[in-house]
Design a protein around this motif. Sequence first.
Motif, PDB file in Angstrom:
ATOM      1  N   ARG A 192     -15.268   5.227  -3.245  1.00 45.20           N
ATOM      2  CA  ARG A 192     -15.228   3.939  -3.749  1.00 45.20           C
ATOM      3  C   ARG A 192     -13.594   3.820  -4.005  1.00 45.20           C
ATOM      4  O   ARG A 192     -13.305   2.351  -4.101  1.00 45.20           O
ATOM      5  N   THR A 193     -12.807   4.709  -3.710  1.00 47.76           N
ATOM      6  CA  THR A 193     -11.437   4.358  -3.789  1.00 47.76           C
ATOM      7  C   THR A 193     -11.001   3.837  -2.304  1.00 47.76           C
ATOM      8  O   THR A 193     -10.274   2.685  -2.376  1.00 47.76           O
ATOM      9  N   LEU A 194     -11.552   4.029  -1.178  1.00 49.09           N
ATOM     10  CA  LEU A 194     -11.583   3.460   0.093  1.00 49.09           C
ATOM     11  C   LEU A 194     -11.833   1.928  -0.197  1.00 49.09           C
ATOM     12  O   LEU A 194     -11.373   0.930   0.278  1.00 49.09           O
ATOM     13  N   GLU A 195     -12.975   1.803  -0.967  1.00 46.23           N
ATOM     14  CA  GLU A 195     -13.553   0.296  -0.938  1.00 46.23           C
ATOM     15  C   GLU A 195     -12.713  -0.405  -1.798  1.00 46.23           C
ATOM     16  O   GLU A 195     -12.292  -1.902  -1.446  1.00 46.23           O
ATOM     17  N   LEU A 250       0.961  -1.222  -0.155  1.00 48.97           N
ATOM     18  CA  LEU A 250       0.067   0.128   0.090  1.00 48.97           C
ATOM     19  C   LEU A 250       0.971   1.053   0.007  1.00 48.97           C
ATOM     20  O   LEU A 250       0.975   1.924   1.051  1.00 48.97           O
ATOM     21  N   THR A 251       1.331   1.507  -1.182  1.00 46.42           N
ATOM     22  CA  THR A 251       2.210   2.890  -1.321  1.00 46.42           C
ATOM     23  C   THR A 251       1.499   3.800  -1.722  1.00 46.42           C
ATOM     24  O   THR A 251       0.042   3.616  -1.839  1.00 46.42           O
ATOM     25  N   SER A 252       1.700   4.963  -1.701  1.00 48.28           N
ATOM     26  CA  SER A 252       1.092   6.306  -2.072  1.00 48.28           C
ATOM     27  C   SER A 252       0.767   6.234  -3.463  1.00 48.28           C
ATOM     28  O   SER A 252      -0.449   6.603  -3.837  1.00 48.28           O
ATOM     29  N   GLN A 253       1.515   5.740  -4.303  1.00 48.71           N
ATOM     30  CA  GLN A 253       1.305   5.409  -5.679  1.00 48.71           C
ATOM     31  C   GLN A 253       0.118   4.507  -5.780  1.00 48.71           C
ATOM     32  O   GLN A 253      -0.718   4.726  -6.821  1.00 48.71           O
ATOM     33  N   GLN A 254       0.094   3.422  -5.088  1.00 45.43           N
ATOM     34  CA  GLN A 254      -0.855   2.503  -5.138  1.00 45.43           C
ATOM     35  C   GLN A 254      -2.372   3.033  -4.807  1.00 45.43           C
ATOM     36  O   GLN A 254      -3.264   2.660  -5.431  1.00 45.43           O
ATOM     37  N   PHE A 255      -2.276   3.942  -3.790  1.00 49.63           N
ATOM     38  CA  PHE A 255      -3.534   4.493  -3.588  1.00 49.63           C
ATOM     39  C   PHE A 255      -4.142   5.311  -4.652  1.00 49.63           C
ATOM     40  O   PHE A 255      -5.195   5.576  -5.108  1.00 49.63           O
ATOM     41  N   GLY A 256      -2.839   6.088  -5.596  1.00 51.56           N
ATOM     42  CA  GLY A 256      -3.269   6.890  -6.655  1.00 51.56           C
ATOM     43  C   GLY A 256      -3.717   5.986  -7.711  1.00 51.56           C
ATOM     44  O   GLY A 256      -4.676   6.406  -8.445  1.00 51.56           O
ATOM     45  N   ARG A 257      -3.276   4.862  -7.786  1.00 50.07           N
ATOM     46  CA  ARG A 257      -3.870   3.938  -8.934  1.00 50.07           C
ATOM     47  C   ARG A 257      -5.452   3.627  -8.537  1.00 50.07           C
ATOM     48  O   ARG A 257      -6.250   3.377  -9.433  1.00 50.07           O
ATOM     49  N   PHE A 258      -5.674   3.424  -7.209  1.00 54.55           N
ATOM     50  CA  PHE A 258      -6.990   3.022  -7.070  1.00 54.55           C
ATOM     51  C   PHE A 258      -7.988   4.289  -7.377  1.00 54.55           C
ATOM     52  O   PHE A 258      -8.891   4.148  -7.945  1.00 54.55           O
ATOM     53  N   LEU A 259      -7.491   5.463  -6.987  1.00 53.98           N
ATOM     54  CA  LEU A 259      -8.229   6.674  -7.059  1.00 53.98           C
ATOM     55  C   LEU A 259      -8.479   7.163  -8.312  1.00 53.98           C
ATOM     56  O   LEU A 259      -9.713   7.433  -8.977  1.00 53.98           O
ATOM     57  N   ARG A 260      -7.486   6.655  -9.378  1.00 54.50           N
ATOM     58  CA  ARG A 260      -7.691   6.926 -10.943  1.00 54.50           C
ATOM     59  C   ARG A 260      -8.737   5.924 -11.379  1.00 54.50           C
ATOM     60  O   ARG A 260      -9.321   6.110 -12.371  1.00 54.50           O
ATOM     61  N   ALA A 261      -8.790   4.908 -11.055  1.00 54.26           N
ATOM     62  CA  ALA A 261      -9.629   3.540 -11.489  1.00 54.26           C
ATOM     63  C   ALA A 261     -10.954   3.756 -11.231  1.00 54.26           C
ATOM     64  O   ALA A 261     -11.679   3.440 -12.170  1.00 54.26           O
TER      65      ALA A 261
END
Length: 501
Positions: free
Chosen positions: A126-129, A108-119
């Motif tokens: 929905r990013t949280l989920e 769970l890197t900051s970039q991984q959260f960024g990928r979730f957010l963009r998806a």
Amino acid sequence: MAVSSPIPEPDPTTQLPPPPPAIQTIPNYEQIIATLVVHFGSPDFLLPTSVKALKAFQKSRSKFIPSRYSPSPQISPSYSSYRKAALEAQQKHPEDWRPLTEWEKWFLTSQQFGRFLRAVKGDEFRTLERAEVTTTWRREYGVDELTEDVVEEESKTGKQMVLGHDNHRRPCLYMYPYRQNTKVSPRQIQFVVWTLERAIDLMPPGVENLCLMIDFGSGVGGGGQPTTPGQAKKVLEILQTYYCERLGRAVCINVPMLFWGFYKLLGPFIDPITKDKIRFNPDVRALVPPSQLEKAMFKGDLDFEYKHEEFYPALAKLCKQRREEQFERWKKAGGRVGEDEWIIKGGEVEQEETKPNGEMVNGTAAAEHTHVSEEDLKEEERPRRPSRKDTASHDCGDDVMGDQAPDPNTIETPESSIFRGSSGTNTPSSFSSRRSSTSNVDEDENRKVVKQIQEISLKTNGYANTDEALSDLTTPRVTKTPLLPDEVPEERKDDVKKVVA
């Protein structure tokens, strides 16, 4: 001990991919990532051991969150109340809930959260989920425990392999469906997951996605069992849900006529953004340096013959070493949720100057992160992080004319549409406070961003100041009642109070 690479290193004349346009179009991009980092990194954060249990938990709390289509303003997720609800669920079913492991925090890197957010197009809830379900799926599927021994039988014909890098240093994952050597089984899906993980291991600093190279073998022939629609749908679900934003480009060659009917069945399940990344029968040499491109089927200059006894063990050993090195860098950088993939992957770290009181001098917080020692990584092997000026353009340079992935509902012939599309490449999120500053303007901007992130993170979790937050991290957890957002309508405040009570 260094391992000689079984695959070519990225061509030195190639460049890192530019940042995806979504970063500039999603409001509060960095603030949302910062909030999620604080939430998942909290000492009391828990997740269930199965996706089924998580889905039930998510459904039970969703009634407290206004629909994103509701006319009333959407209330930002109440993160501390979520953790409280998870703690209550754990008390009822202690065997089903666990804190994050070190490997899950590493993931769970900051970039991984960024990928979730963009998806999910910038939707915070929905990013949280998506982050929860992906981490839980990896836990249940055993991604981090999946070894080369488990899937070796699937690899013996070279039907999937990682070989070379494209024009933007993305690892090339080759697939040859006609080399199928096993019957339909869950192990085939495991092999897909294993090769995806190995491609990620080999991504250099600044690269977040891969180049998928599929030779369907029309006219080549092969005795293997063809992929079933069920298997293909399952693989597509894994790619789009659990490896979101990991596909940079998909190249398909030697496509048989039968494929188009197959594609029509799968088309409704393919995300439009994913479709835009697919190219049928393009000029592959314009997408991948010829010296990195397989010669026999893709017409490159790399004369490669797959020899399982040599290639497979060497690839597994190299990826294991890379993964362990990345994990050690992660621990040295702090070993927390939200670390920077640029550092983890071995990118160059600029040593920051700080004043005695911890004030930032070069645009980063003094005590925000520890740095990787210069002794740990050789200077010449560590690429420099691109500046904002270096990544200002979104033109990826691999926009080669090819057959478009057509609308499945209007398929007539493979030549139904020709187009030029955009690349879906990624670079490290600008969220990281370690980003190198290139001017005084960048330094001022970085200070403002870091300060804003800290303020939002504190407010989200109900802290009045930094001292209170640090004190809370070193003492037994006491659930705090989060502040009610000012934008909550009066008629909804009673409902929100019930949630956080």
